[in-house]
Motif scaffolding. Structure first.
Motif, PDB file in Angstrom:
ATOM      1  N   SER A 196      51.800  47.902  35.120  1.00 31.76           N
ATOM      2  CA  SER A 196      50.565  47.162  35.048  1.00 31.76           C
ATOM      3  C   SER A 196      50.851  45.542  34.907  1.00 31.76           C
ATOM      4  CB  SER A 196      49.620  47.636  33.804  1.00 31.76           C
ATOM      5  OG  SER A 196      50.452  47.849  32.323  1.00 31.76           O
ATOM      6  N   ASN A 197      51.961  45.012  34.725  1.00 28.24           N
ATOM      7  CA  ASN A 197      52.042  43.791  34.718  1.00 28.24           C
ATOM      8  C   ASN A 197      52.134  43.336  36.505  1.00 28.24           C
ATOM      9  OD1 ASN A 197      52.567  43.233  31.663  1.00 28.24           O
ATOM     10  ND2 ASN A 197      53.983  43.406  31.740  1.00 28.24           N
ATOM     11  N   ILE A 198      52.006  43.652  36.876  1.00 31.42           N
ATOM     12  CA  ILE A 198      52.617  43.511  38.570  1.00 31.42           C
ATOM     13  C   ILE A 198      51.050  44.270  39.009  1.00 31.42           C
ATOM     14  CG2 ILE A 198      53.664  44.283  40.551  1.00 31.42           C
ATOM     15  CD1 ILE A 198      55.037  42.206  38.573  1.00 31.42           C
ATOM     16  N   ILE A 199      50.662  45.586  38.846  1.00 36.59           N
ATOM     17  CA  ILE A 199      49.306  46.346  39.145  1.00 36.59           C
ATOM     18  C   ILE A 199      48.037  45.833  38.168  1.00 36.59           C
ATOM     19  CG2 ILE A 199      48.524  47.999  40.369  1.00 36.59           C
ATOM     20  CD1 ILE A 199      51.163  46.665  42.403  1.00 36.59           C
ATOM     21  N   GLY A 200      47.312  45.208  38.103  1.00 39.15           N
ATOM     22  CA  GLY A 200      46.050  45.247  37.479  1.00 39.15           C
ATOM     23  C   GLY A 200      45.190  46.232  37.944  1.00 39.15           C
ATOM     24  N   ASP A 201      45.605  46.913  38.767  1.00 39.43           N
ATOM     25  CA  ASP A 201      44.222  48.261  39.381  1.00 39.43           C
ATOM     26  C   ASP A 201      44.703  48.360  40.842  1.00 39.43           C
ATOM     27  OD1 ASP A 201      43.143  50.535  38.725  1.00 39.43           O
ATOM     28  OD2 ASP A 201      41.358  48.849  38.571  1.00 39.43           O
ATOM     29  N   VAL A 202      44.622  49.607  41.302  1.00 34.85           N
ATOM     30  CA  VAL A 202      45.400  50.277  41.724  1.00 34.85           C
ATOM     31  C   VAL A 202      44.268  51.504  42.326  1.00 34.85           C
ATOM     32  CG1 VAL A 202      46.764  51.971  40.929  1.00 34.85           C
ATOM     33  CG2 VAL A 202      46.745  51.623  43.310  1.00 34.85           C
ATOM     34  N   VAL A 213      39.814  38.368  49.852  1.00 37.64           N
ATOM     35  CA  VAL A 213      40.875  38.640  50.247  1.00 37.64           C
ATOM     36  C   VAL A 213      42.306  37.664  49.256  1.00 37.64           C
ATOM     37  CG1 VAL A 213      40.221  38.412  52.559  1.00 37.64           C
ATOM     38  CG2 VAL A 213      41.459  36.294  51.202  1.00 37.64           C
ATOM     39  N   ASP A 214      41.858  37.424  48.587  1.00 40.39           N
ATOM     40  CA  ASP A 214      43.440  35.924  47.282  1.00 40.39           C
ATOM     41  C   ASP A 214      44.180  37.585  46.297  1.00 40.39           C
ATOM     42  OD1 ASP A 214      44.010  33.838  49.675  1.00 40.39           O
ATOM     43  OD2 ASP A 214      41.928  33.034  48.321  1.00 40.39           O
ATOM     44  N   ASN A 254      50.871  37.371  42.063  1.00 33.79           N
ATOM     45  CA  ASN A 254      51.107  36.260  43.821  1.00 33.79           C
ATOM     46  C   ASN A 254      51.590  37.373  44.924  1.00 33.79           C
ATOM     47  OD1 ASN A 254      49.874  35.243  45.567  1.00 33.79           O
ATOM     48  ND2 ASN A 254      51.679  33.405  45.525  1.00 33.79           N
ATOM     49  N   PHE A 255      50.825  37.682  45.939  1.00 35.23           N
ATOM     50  CA  PHE A 255      51.574  38.590  47.181  1.00 35.23           C
ATOM     51  C   PHE A 255      51.104  38.345  48.042  1.00 35.23           C
ATOM     52  CE2 PHE A 255      47.885  40.004  48.271  1.00 35.23           C
ATOM     53  CZ  PHE A 255      46.243  39.694  47.618  1.00 35.23           C
ATOM     54  N   GLU A 272      57.628  29.550  50.450  1.00 39.44           N
ATOM     55  CA  GLU A 272      56.003  29.809  50.548  1.00 39.44           C
ATOM     56  C   GLU A 272      54.906  30.229  49.246  1.00 39.44           C
ATOM     57  OE1 GLU A 272      54.025  32.093  54.311  1.00 39.44           O
ATOM     58  OE2 GLU A 272      52.289  32.153  52.146  1.00 39.44           O
ATOM     59  N   MET A 273      56.666  31.355  48.585  1.00 40.85           N
ATOM     60  CA  MET A 273      55.650  31.975  47.496  1.00 40.85           C
ATOM     61  C   MET A 273      56.562  31.591  46.524  1.00 40.85           C
ATOM     62  SD  MET A 273      55.088  35.596  48.511  1.00 40.85           S
ATOM     63  CE  MET A 273      54.099  36.430  47.152  1.00 40.85           C
TER      64      MET A 273
END
Lengths: 73, 370
Positions: B84-90, B126-127, B194-195, B309-310
């Motif tokens: 969940s540190n990477i995926i806040g929600d899915v 979209v961000d 960020n992705f 870029e990232m």
């Protein structure tokens, strides 16, 4: 009156992108994938009724009123 | 550790599961994406993978080859888990009965997303949100579904079409412990970090143009280019005979050029002087003849550019066209391609078509995390 198609396309891009250049570019790609290339149409382009009909349908699919632009009809 | 990858080349599902479980340990997964060779029983692998991560959203598909950090594999199962540190929600939605009711299915799936996330799909930032989509790779429904998906939201979806190790018989998508045919999996993510997206293809544009003047869109078949039988016009553009034309398909597909970037349409076969493609070509579309460049160099550059870029890339999900895999195989470059991803946790598969705004071919589309 020439240029109606360009106005309709500009309306779609403006309304959907809400000022975001990233979304505007994505909408342009979507339009081209649907067979309408925004770069082809200018303010001098003929008002081809078949293309107008197609752009109106795309506008409806996008949830955009293509006749609600600054020029008005 | 927030992201973990695992793979297994074991022969039976029980051993595969044991193997992956051992590598994942007690990782607290919020989302797991996995890709499995079509040799594994689809329902069994779907159930076993979900049982391994009971509280996570688990989804994936069958493949025509698998990709895991540093390796291009066959007959394996590869997986990537995120906490969940990477995926806040899915939220994962399944569209069934794609060929008959696919478009309605998009609307139903989007309503479920709206209810879950509490925002309309049109209003999503979209961000902050990004999507993935996996198709039954033999459904032929990708264009219609992606078109409708794009109508209703500005959130970007990337993904691919499931494979079946080049048998072209049955492909499956997996979600929530089940295997589905004639279906698509839609995943809407709200990452906590960020992705970004990568779309890379290795072609340069040649001067020859082919205008699709007569098309059977439903069958992805171009009947005429430039008002001539399509295969004849393609052969003329290449400068070869009709008999030799199909030998050039992989090296010389055609592309819809948008801001100098090709959206590749790959020819599949010639039938009665018509050309059948792996994705749709619209009547009236002007396409450029393309010529293959260096997949390894171009992919390295695309990743380097995105990294610049990232700032950094912590994980990649790679939807990689089977035609690229076949080219790499022919040239003995499979290991070298795999090595591009040796230092970045990566999962992916060889697809029967890629998704990036629309349905495209001979491309790699990637979801990357900072």
């Amino acid at each position: 009156m020439p240029g109606k198609i360009k106005k309709m396309i500009d309306t779609i891009i403006q309304q959907r992108s809400r000022g975001s250049s990233i979304i505007a570019n994505t909408i342009k790609v979507k339009l081209i994938l649907k067979g309408i290339n925004p770069d082809v149409f200018t303010s001098q382009s003929d008002d081809n009724p078949l293309i107008i009909k197609r752009v109106e349908k795309i506008g409806r699919d996008f949830g955009v009123n293509v006749n609600r632009h600054s020029g008005g009809y | 550790m927030n992201i973990i990858t695992a793979y297994s080349t074991q022969d039976n599902i029980e051993n595969v599961v044991k193997d992956i479980k051992q590598q994942m340990g007690d990782f607290d997964a919020k989302m797991v994406i996995f890709f499995a060779s079509s040799k594994f029983d689809p329902q069994n692998i779907a159930t076993q993978m979900q049982n391994m991560f009971t509280t996570a959203s688990v989804f994936g598909s069958t493949t025509a080859g698998e990709i895991i950090s540093g390796k291009m594999l066959k007959n394996s199962v590869v997986a990537m888990a995120f906490n969940s540190n990477i995926i806040g929600d899915v939220k994962v939605e399944v569209i069934e009965n794609l060929t008959d009711k696919g478009v309605e299915g998009v609307e139903i799936a989007y309503t479920a997303f709206e209810k879950y996330f509490g925002h309309s799909m049109q209003a999503l930032d979209v961000d902050k949100y990004v999507g993935m989509v996996l198709f039954d790779g033999l459904s032929g429904a990708e264009e219609r579904i992606l078109d409708r998906m794009g109508d209703l939201t500005d959130v970007r979806f990337v993904g691919g079409s499931a494979g079946d190790d080049l048998k072209f018989e049955k492909t499956y998508v997996y979600a929530n412990g089940n295997a589905y045919q004639n279906a698509a999996i839609l995943v809407l993510l709200k990452p906590s970090i960020n992705f970004g997206l990568i779309k890379t293809q290795s072609f340069c544009q040649l001067s020859q143009k082919l205008v699709a003047t007569k098309v059977n869109e439903e069958n992805r078949t171009v009947l005429e280019f430039n008002h001539k039988p399509a295969a004849k016009a393609y052969a003329e553009a290449i400068g070869t005979s009709l008999e030799e034309a199909s030998n050039h398909f992989m090296h010389n597909p055609i592309g819809l050029m948008i801001d100098d970037e090709p959206y590749v349409r790959s020819p599949m076969q010639i039938k009665d002087e018509h050309v059948i493609f792996y994705c749709n070509v619209l009547e009236g579309a002007e396409l450029a003849l393309l010529e293959a460049t260096d997949i390894i160099a171009d992919t390295k550059q695309a990743i380097k550019d995105k990294e610049k870029e990232m700032g950094s890339i912590s994980a990649i999900i790679n939807f990689h066209c089977i035609l690229r895999t076949l080219e790499l195989e022919q040239k003995g470059l499979m290991q070298e391609y795999g090595q591009i991803f040796a230092d970045i946790p990566t999962v992916g598969f060889s697809t029967y078509g890629e998704a990036y705004i629309g349905h495209i071919n001979q491309t790699a589309t990637m979801l990357v995390f900072e």
